[in-house]
Write a protein that holds these residues in place. Sequence first.
Motif, short mmCIF file in Angstrom:
data_model
loop_
_atom_site.label_atom_id
_atom_site.label_comp_id
_atom_site.label_asym_id
_atom_site.label_seq_id
_atom_site.Cartn_x
_atom_site.Cartn_y
_atom_site.Cartn_z
N THR A 6 0.88 -1.17 0.00
CA THR A 6 0.00 0.00 0.00
C THR A 6 0.92 1.22 0.00
N PRO A 7 1.18 1.78 -1.17
CA PRO A 7 2.16 2.85 -1.27
C PRO A 7 1.65 4.17 -0.72
N GLN A 61 -4.55 11.16 7.63
CA GLN A 61 -3.99 10.05 6.87
C GLN A 61 -5.17 9.20 6.45
N VAL A 62 -5.29 8.95 5.15
CA VAL A 62 -6.34 8.08 4.64
C VAL A 62 -5.72 6.90 3.91
N ILE A 63 -6.36 5.77 4.06
CA ILE A 63 -6.05 4.60 3.25
C ILE A 63 -7.30 4.33 2.46
N GLY A 64 -7.15 4.24 1.15
CA GLY A 64 -8.33 4.04 0.32
C GLY A 64 -7.98 3.62 -1.09
N LYS A 65 -9.03 3.31 -1.83
CA LYS A 65 -8.90 2.82 -3.20
C LYS A 65 -9.05 3.99 -4.17
N LYS A 73 -11.81 6.37 -2.55
CA LYS A 73 -12.85 5.80 -1.68
C LYS A 73 -12.15 5.40 -0.39
N VAL A 74 -12.39 6.17 0.67
CA VAL A 74 -11.67 6.00 1.93
C VAL A 74 -12.13 4.74 2.65
N LEU A 75 -11.16 3.91 3.02
CA LEU A 75 -11.42 2.72 3.81
C LEU A 75 -11.20 3.02 5.29
N THR A 76 -10.11 3.72 5.61
CA THR A 76 -9.84 4.16 6.98
C THR A 76 -9.25 5.56 6.93
N SER A 77 -9.49 6.30 8.00
CA SER A 77 -8.92 7.65 8.10
C SER A 77 -8.50 7.90 9.53
#
Length: 106
Positions: A6-7, A61-65, A73-77
């Motif tokens: 996950t870059p 900080q967001v992790i998303g597609k 599309k945010v999965l976690t923030s």
Amino acid sequence: MEGAATPRVTASYLSSYIGKNVIVVGKVIQLRGDEATLDAEGSINAHLNRDAHLAVGNGVQVIGKVNPDLSIKVLTSLDLGQGVDYNLANTVAEIAHQQRSIFFYD
């Protein structure tokens, strides 16, 4: 089990990761319902989930597609508050892309 990196990216890298998950650190510029505009060396439109509790002016900080329109599309923030060193966050993303063999696996 298949692993995937996950870059960490900034806005300029999004087009290389359509359909993939990324990590973005940026500043919340605007909130509109379930959408946020983030500044991560460029503007990013983020589609938030129900767990997102962000504040305008704070870092996030967001992790998303990455979607085809380069929104995320945010999965976690994670709200990072006021004291974010954006230059450091952007430098980490740059170094990770310059040294792909160390930071990524495909």
